[in-house]
Scaffold this motif. Structure first.
Motif, PDB file in Angstrom:
ATOM      1  N   CYS A 135       0.829  -1.215   0.000  1.00  0.00           N
ATOM      2  CA  CYS A 135       0.000   0.000   0.000  1.00  0.00           C
ATOM      3  C   CYS A 135       0.859   1.259   0.000  1.00  0.00           C
ATOM      4  O   CYS A 135       0.429   2.315  -0.480  1.00  0.00           O
ATOM      5  N   ASP A 136       2.075   1.166   0.550  1.00  0.00           N
ATOM      6  CA  ASP A 136       2.972   2.322   0.579  1.00  0.00           C
ATOM      7  C   ASP A 136       3.204   2.873  -0.820  1.00  0.00           C
ATOM      8  O   ASP A 136       3.222   4.094  -1.030  1.00  0.00           O
ATOM      9  N   VAL A 138       1.296   2.653  -3.454  1.00  0.00           N
ATOM     10  CA  VAL A 138       0.086   3.340  -3.945  1.00  0.00           C
ATOM     11  C   VAL A 138       0.055   4.773  -3.413  1.00  0.00           C
ATOM     12  O   VAL A 138      -0.250   5.724  -4.144  1.00  0.00           O
ATOM     13  N   LEU A 139       0.392   4.944  -2.132  1.00  0.00           N
ATOM     14  CA  LEU A 139       0.449   6.281  -1.544  1.00  0.00           C
ATOM     15  C   LEU A 139       1.510   7.128  -2.233  1.00  0.00           C
ATOM     16  O   LEU A 139       1.286   8.308  -2.511  1.00  0.00           O
ATOM     17  N   TRP A 140       2.668   6.534  -2.530  1.00  0.00           N
ATOM     18  CA  TRP A 140       3.735   7.273  -3.204  1.00  0.00           C
ATOM     19  C   TRP A 140       3.297   7.746  -4.588  1.00  0.00           C
ATOM     20  O   TRP A 140       3.632   8.855  -5.005  1.00  0.00           O
ATOM     21  N   LEU A 142       0.217   8.424  -5.511  1.00  0.00           N
ATOM     22  CA  LEU A 142      -0.730   9.526  -5.307  1.00  0.00           C
ATOM     23  C   LEU A 142       0.004  10.814  -4.962  1.00  0.00           C
ATOM     24  O   LEU A 142      -0.318  11.894  -5.483  1.00  0.00           O
ATOM     25  N   ARG A 143       1.006  10.717  -4.077  1.00  0.00           N
ATOM     26  CA  ARG A 143       1.797  11.903  -3.746  1.00  0.00           C
ATOM     27  C   ARG A 143       2.538  12.416  -4.973  1.00  0.00           C
ATOM     28  O   ARG A 143       2.618  13.637  -5.202  1.00  0.00           O
ATOM     29  N   ASP A 207      10.787   5.848   3.114  1.00  0.00           N
ATOM     30  CA  ASP A 207      10.019   7.039   2.765  1.00  0.00           C
ATOM     31  C   ASP A 207      10.893   8.283   2.856  1.00  0.00           C
ATOM     32  O   ASP A 207      11.399   8.628   3.927  1.00  0.00           O
ATOM     33  N   LEU A 213       5.028  14.806   5.490  1.00  0.00           N
ATOM     34  CA  LEU A 213       3.889  14.785   4.574  1.00  0.00           C
ATOM     35  C   LEU A 213       3.017  16.030   4.692  1.00  0.00           C
ATOM     36  O   LEU A 213       2.625  16.602   3.666  1.00  0.00           O
TER      37      LEU A 213
END
Length: 241
Positions: A135-136, A138-140, A142-143, A207, A213
């Motif tokens: 999932c990390d 996917v977040l990256w 999006l960012r 990260d 963030l």
């Protein structure tokens, strides 16, 4: 605004914008996957390791120039003959014209990120990686998309001012290079061209933003507002030049 966006959408039909969108992201995915498969003895973190290699090429060398292509395309028709003057004599405000085009650039950028995600997933499956990406990542992505909108805002101003199709693309290459240099500095989060690299966590398994963030989101939002306000103002001054 809706009519303006529809007009920009009509310009995209049957053009070379789509081959560029589908083919150019393939290059970093192929290079990154090949690099990953050639160094399996060192890259042992599965999906994370594959992401480091794909994002290394995509974020550092291909993304900003690709955005430059998108922005130059959406000004291409207006740069022929007197089409620009005809556009600005229509009963539509400069802000509506500018934002209608910019929102289309953002839409195409988002589509590029979705396409990259599918390519990354396909590359992982073909490379024999088990399960699905963490999932990390996917977040990256999006960012990185949010940071990409900032790059698009800068490139869009350049494309509106410089009527050469190639020049904004070249500036995108230079911008991506400066973003790569700045991303490795403590102040890199304040450099617009670094936001996409930091958001995508390019070539890193840990990260890069860590606990930054909220600052990343604040800087991204501020850049989007300020750059687009400046873009509309510049457009008013250079519309008929």
């Amino acid at each position: 605004m809706i009519v303006s966006i529809r007009c920009e959408t009509m310009k995209c039909r049957g053009t070379l914008l789509w081959p560029a969108l589908f083919l150019i992201p393939l290059i970093p995915v192929i290079l990154g996957t090949g690099n990953y498969l050639g160094n399996l003895d060192m890259l042992r973190s599965g999906w994370y390791s594959l992401w480091t290699q794909i994002s290394l090429f995509y974020s550092n060398f291909f993304f900003a120039p690709l955005i430059g292509v998108y922005c130059a395309f959406f000004w291409r028709y207006e740069n022929f003959h007197s089409c620009r003057n005809a556009l600005f004599t229509s009963p539509v405000s400069y802000g509506t014209i500018y934002m209608g085009k910019y929102l289309m650039v953002c839409a195409v950028t988002l589509f590029s990120q979705l396409w990259l995600t599918l390519l990354y997933l396909a590359a992982g499956i073909l490379a024999g990686l088990p399960g699905l990406p963490p999932c990390d990542i996917v977040l990256w992505i999006l960012r990185g998309t949010a940071g990409g909108f900032v790059v698009a805002a800068i490139q869009f101003i350049l494309a509106s001012v410089f009527r050469s199709f190639a020049f904004p693309v070249v500036l995108g290459v230079l911008g991506g290079f400066t973003g790569l240099l700045a991303a490795n500095r403590t102040w890199g989060i304040f450099w617009p061209y670094s936001l996409m690299l930091l958001g995508m966590n390019a070539n890193r398994t840990e990260d890069m933003l860590g606990g930054s963030l909220p600052l990343f989101l604040a800087v991204t939002f501020a850049c989007l507002v300020l750059i687009n306000l400046a873009g509309v103002r510049i457009l008013k001054k250079t519309a008929v030049l």
